[in-house]
Design an enzyme around this catalytic site. Structure first.
Site, PDB file in Angstrom:
ATOM      1  N   ARG A  30      -2.021   5.472 -13.038  1.00  0.00           N
ATOM      2  CA  ARG A  30      -1.651   5.289 -14.093  1.00  0.00           C
ATOM      3  C   ARG A  30      -2.206   4.044 -14.235  1.00  0.00           C
ATOM      4  O   ARG A  30      -2.129   4.540 -15.901  1.00  0.00           O
ATOM      5  CB  ARG A  30      -0.232   4.588 -13.700  1.00  0.00           C
ATOM      6  CG  ARG A  30       0.481   3.538 -14.985  1.00  0.00           C
ATOM      7  CD  ARG A  30       1.835   2.527 -13.758  1.00  0.00           C
ATOM      8  NE  ARG A  30       0.604   1.706 -13.789  1.00  0.00           N
ATOM      9  CZ  ARG A  30       1.296   0.471 -12.967  1.00  0.00           C
ATOM     10  NH1 ARG A  30       2.551   0.237 -12.723  1.00  0.00           N
ATOM     11  NH2 ARG A  30       0.654  -0.340 -13.157  1.00  0.00           N
ATOM     12  N   ARG A  58     -13.841  -0.729 -15.951  1.00  0.00           N
ATOM     13  CA  ARG A  58     -13.682  -0.433 -14.757  1.00  0.00           C
ATOM     14  C   ARG A  58     -13.446   1.395 -14.015  1.00  0.00           C
ATOM     15  O   ARG A  58     -12.578   1.446 -15.256  1.00  0.00           O
ATOM     16  CB  ARG A  58     -12.545  -0.989 -13.940  1.00  0.00           C
ATOM     17  CG  ARG A  58     -12.311  -2.648 -13.738  1.00  0.00           C
ATOM     18  CD  ARG A  58     -12.091  -3.322 -13.233  1.00  0.00           C
ATOM     19  NE  ARG A  58      -9.984  -3.448 -13.588  1.00  0.00           N
ATOM     20  CZ  ARG A  58      -9.882  -4.351 -14.166  1.00  0.00           C
ATOM     21  NH1 ARG A  58     -11.523  -5.167 -13.990  1.00  0.00           N
ATOM     22  NH2 ARG A  58      -8.969  -4.191 -14.791  1.00  0.00           N
ATOM     23  N   TYR A 100     -12.159   3.958  -0.780  1.00  0.00           N
ATOM     24  CA  TYR A 100     -11.350   3.008  -1.502  1.00  0.00           C
ATOM     25  C   TYR A 100     -10.045   2.486  -1.573  1.00  0.00           C
ATOM     26  O   TYR A 100      -9.741   1.311  -1.289  1.00  0.00           O
ATOM     27  CB  TYR A 100     -11.885   3.353  -3.291  1.00  0.00           C
ATOM     28  CG  TYR A 100     -11.892   1.938  -4.057  1.00  0.00           C
ATOM     29  CD1 TYR A 100     -12.337   0.801  -4.147  1.00  0.00           C
ATOM     30  CD2 TYR A 100     -10.618   1.841  -4.759  1.00  0.00           C
ATOM     31  CE1 TYR A 100     -12.438  -0.426  -4.586  1.00  0.00           C
ATOM     32  CE2 TYR A 100     -10.218   0.430  -5.922  1.00  0.00           C
ATOM     33  CZ  TYR A 100     -11.297  -0.266  -5.543  1.00  0.00           C
ATOM     34  OH  TYR A 100     -10.836  -1.960  -6.717  1.00  0.00           O
ATOM     35  N   PHE A 128      11.360  -4.055   1.424  1.00  0.00           N
ATOM     36  CA  PHE A 128      10.263  -4.345   0.783  1.00  0.00           C
ATOM     37  C   PHE A 128       9.456  -3.241   1.132  1.00  0.00           C
ATOM     38  O   PHE A 128       8.673  -3.237   0.177  1.00  0.00           O
ATOM     39  CB  PHE A 128       9.628  -5.625   1.769  1.00  0.00           C
ATOM     40  CG  PHE A 128       8.198  -5.778   1.538  1.00  0.00           C
ATOM     41  CD1 PHE A 128       7.505  -5.895   0.669  1.00  0.00           C
ATOM     42  CD2 PHE A 128       7.619  -6.115   2.877  1.00  0.00           C
ATOM     43  CE1 PHE A 128       6.654  -7.139   0.615  1.00  0.00           C
ATOM     44  CE2 PHE A 128       5.829  -6.004   2.626  1.00  0.00           C
ATOM     45  CZ  PHE A 128       5.673  -7.393   1.634  1.00  0.00           C
TER      46      PHE A 128
END
Ligand code: PS7
Ligand code: MN
Ligand code: MN
Ligand code: MN
Length: 344
Positions: free
Chosen positions: A192, A202, A145, A262
């Protein structure tokens, strides 16, 4: 510092940057700071396309009979200048309502960038539906997933970095390591967001782990189960910490300063978040966030590999110190922390 070339940017591209600022908590600043203009725009559009796709995934008011075909065909919307979706109830619904602006700028990108973004969008959309139809049980399925929703982002971004010539070819080709970078962020996010996801209906915690501590995932939020819940949390955090050596290896290959920042800033925030969540029952009562001042310090301190390693080893050592002697995963957590410290 954001690099704005507002004078030469088209009105539609400016609108895309407004959408970016309005939808991303942490990515807007690091994307705007990318030096190479073409790579910056491609990354901004990639973000918005995936934000739109994720808004569909997250919207629990869309019935699965509509949502599943929508996710599977989402990449086709990139070539349809009129496609938009006006019925979302999500906070980021604006990216779906103004999708023609995003898809227009997508079609202005160089063909290589378009190809990468479209391919990832197609694979992610299909992947998101896999666990609508199947339960998320094993750790392999947890990785699967996370691959669909974040590993693929890492793979796509790495291909954009290499295509822009800002990074070596190996960065785009080594999909194993790119995937691991995404997994570290996504596992942290899933750990978290336990309560928020639970409240919205969910579930992303793998049954093979939570099943050892409760008979229903929702039971972890019950006060009488707090000891077991924290043990479950610690086991998942230990699993996420295993990814650190691969993330360090990935970042050690980066050459461009703005690409490095980034990539590194979200990783550093993730280890900070894991440290905050470790052995912390507040995860089951609300959203555990790192303090603003701490976040700023981490963002400024993530400009080279040595500093990133120092921050990683700081938080890893903090976890190591806080391992409860009677935690069922204690030995494994110690081992994983030591492996992380070895590479840092
Ligand atoms: C293209 C920059 C850098 C090699 C929208 C960045 C949701 C954790 O679910 O909103 O709302 O709680 O906090 C970002 C690897 C992805 C993975 C993924 C695209 C790093 C749609 C980000 C971001 C690869 C699926 C946070 C994974 O979203 O979560 C671009 C290298 C989007 C990255 C989702 C989550 C991102 C995430 P939520 P957030
Ligand atoms: Mn989602
Ligand atoms: Mn989301
Ligand atoms: Mn989440």
């Amino acid at each position: 510092m954001p690099k704005s070339d507002t004078k030469t940017m088209s009105e539609t591209l400016k609108k895309c940057y407004v959408h970016l600022t309005n939808t991303s908590r942490s990515f807007a600043a690091v994307i705007q700071a990318i030096d190479d203009v073409a790579l910056r725009h491609a990354t901004c559009i990639f973000y918005l396309v995936l934000r739109a796709l994720d808004t569909v995934e997250d919207d629990m008011t869309i019935p699965n009979s509509i949502k599943i075909p929508m996710l599977k065909s989402f990449h086709k919307n990139l070539l349809d200048k009129n496609w938009k979706y006006m019925d979302s109830k999500e906070k980021d619904k604006l990216v779906l309502e103004d999708f023609p602006t995003i898809s227009y700028e997508f079609r202005q990108l160089k063909p290589v960038y378009q190809q990468v973004i479209s391919d990832i969008c197609q694979q992610m959309g299909a992947g998101m539906t896999v666990f609508f139809e199947r339960d998320l049980i094993t750790l392999a399925e947890w990785d699967e997933y996370c691959h669909y929703v974040a590993g693929l982002v890492g793979i796509g971004l790495s291909k954009l970095f290499s295509a822009s010539k800002q990074e070596d070819e190996i960065v785009g080709k080594d999909t194993y390591l790119s995937n691991r970078m995404g997994l570290f962020l996504q596992k942290t996010n899933i750990i978290r967001d336990y309560l928020e996801d639970q409240l919205e209906g969910r579930a992303f915690w793998p049954r093979a782990v939570w099943g050892k501590y409760a008979s229903e995932l929702g039971d972890l939020a019950k006060e009488e189960n707090v000891d077991k819940s924290v043990q479950c949390l610690n086991e998942l955090i230990t699993n996420a910490l295993e990814l650190i050596p691969d993330c360090i290896k990935y970042m050690s290959r980066l050459k461009d300063q703005s690409v490095f920042n980034f990539c590194a800033i979200p990783q550093v925030m993730a280890i900070g978040t894991l440290e905050r969540c470790y052995n912390n029952s507040k995860v089951f009562k609300g959203v555990v966030k790192i303090r603003k001042g701490e976040a700023v310090k981490m963002m400024m301190g993530s400009t080279n590999l040595e500093q990133v390693k120092a921050i990683m080893s700081h938080f890893t050592s903090q976890i190591l110190r806080r391992i409860p002697a009677n935690d069922p995963t204690a030995n494994r957590t110690r081992e994983v922390c030591r492996q992380a410290l070895d590479v840092c």
